[in-house]
Design an enzyme around this catalytic site. Sequence first.
Site, PDB file in Angstrom:
ATOM      1  N   PHE A   1      -5.776   9.461  -2.847  1.00 15.83           N
ATOM      2  CA  PHE A   1      -4.835   8.892  -3.479  1.00 15.83           C
ATOM      3  C   PHE A   1      -4.367   7.477  -2.721  1.00 15.83           C
ATOM      4  CE2 PHE A   1      -0.223   7.981  -3.660  1.00 15.83           C
ATOM      5  CZ  PHE A   1       0.163   8.364  -4.814  1.00 15.83           C
ATOM      6  N   GLU A   2      -4.270   6.397  -3.441  1.00 13.45           N
ATOM      7  CA  GLU A   2      -3.741   5.180  -3.079  1.00 13.45           C
ATOM      8  C   GLU A   2      -3.264   4.542  -4.299  1.00 13.45           C
ATOM      9  OE1 GLU A   2      -6.324   3.138  -0.704  1.00 13.45           O
ATOM     10  OE2 GLU A   2      -7.865   2.825  -2.275  1.00 13.45           O
ATOM     11  N   ILE A   3      -2.078   3.936  -3.911  1.00 13.13           N
ATOM     12  CA  ILE A   3      -1.446   3.064  -4.909  1.00 13.13           C
ATOM     13  C   ILE A   3      -1.364   1.544  -4.310  1.00 13.13           C
ATOM     14  CG2 ILE A   3       0.432   2.268  -6.182  1.00 13.13           C
ATOM     15  CD1 ILE A   3       1.042   5.541  -6.523  1.00 13.13           C
TER      16      ILE A   3
ATOM     17  N   TYR B   1       0.953  -1.196   0.112  1.00 11.68           N
ATOM     18  CA  TYR B   1       0.046  -0.089  -0.071  1.00 11.68           C
ATOM     19  C   TYR B   1       0.929   1.171  -0.036  1.00 11.68           C
ATOM     20  CZ  TYR B   1      -4.194   3.070   1.321  1.00 11.68           C
ATOM     21  OH  TYR B   1      -5.107   3.908   1.075  1.00 11.68           O
TER      22      TYR B   1
END
Length: 396
Positions: A293-295, A226
């Site tokens: 926002f998250e990858i 994450y």
Amino acid sequence: MFFSKPMRVVALACVLLLLFLMFEIFHKPQPIKEPRIVYPDMMEDPNLKETHEPTGKLWRAADDYAAGNPSSSRINATILSLVRNSEINGMIQSMRDLERTWNHKFNYPWTFFNDEPFTAEFKERTRAETNASCHYELIPKEHWAVPAWINDDLFRESAKMLAEQGIQYGDVVSYHQMCRWYSGLFYRHPALQHTRYYWRVEPNVHFFCDVDYDVFRYMHDHNKTYGFTINLYDAPQSIPTLWPETLKFLEAHPEHNKDETLTARPWLEDKERRPGHNQKANGYSTCHFWSNFEIADMEFWRGKAYEDYFNHLDRAGGFFYERWGDAPVHSIGVGLFEDASRIHWFRDIGYQHIPYFNCPNSPKCQGCKKGLFTDGDDFLFKEDCRPNWFKYVGMG
């Protein structure tokens, strides 16, 4: 002997000029200091220090990321957005920023989701912003509808109470649906069945820094689950039973309990910096990664620990009777069921979602004042939970 009046005026002017010159010669002006935000747990915002790319092997655009190349270095990943047709202008803004700073080099596909069919205008305008492929997906009705086990009268009464408490979007049905979908249903969509990583992008956000490496490859090669940029406190009135339900789940499923020393659980349970939040949220600090926002690696969400956790929360009803957001749910999930070392702060990615920023100190960034957390009112600074993250986990 007395001077004439004109001579006295000239003499006075000379004296004043002499004093001014002496002041300019001997006075040492104070240097202009950079803005400094002081926290109880850290000396200053780390974004004021020079920011570099992550260490280790990084994949560059020169490694063959041409659009349309089936043999490119891209891995199974996508940029993902839940967006309405009416949000087309805001979506174009976000696409232009991310394409300019990153994706024009790597050409990862865009996947758009909607609970209604996308219009021809939406498809035409978004395709015009990228050389990468674009996919337009309809959310299944069973994933979007309010579940049958939710009592409609109780839901409406609860929504009214949330609105009276000033909880943003508390009485907006679609917001509750969105939070539930992002918490535990989006990765079940057939269009993502063979996709592992995603970068979530919302309309009307900004990206400020050139990113010259493949972030998905970075996540894969460095065993990251994450990635986040902004770390905040939540409104405790919106999630009073989320942590008690989490503890119920942990008690019922001891097989999912990880060694606490490996996880971010202390960050989730901190009660020192904002004890009132911990008290109102019944043991939860309310710290969370701002998930607009998250990858992330969807294999984690698909794993048994998180799936069991989401299903427990879903049946408890808090996505509708309260305003459980996907941000605290995702954050508690990775905070409890994943090693903290696999959670990464993308400090080098300049980002804004009103009213908060992640602004690195880097020559690769334009239009983002280094160290800026918010350009809003002063009270917003206390919403920053990064000091807790750095205290309990670090800056990795």
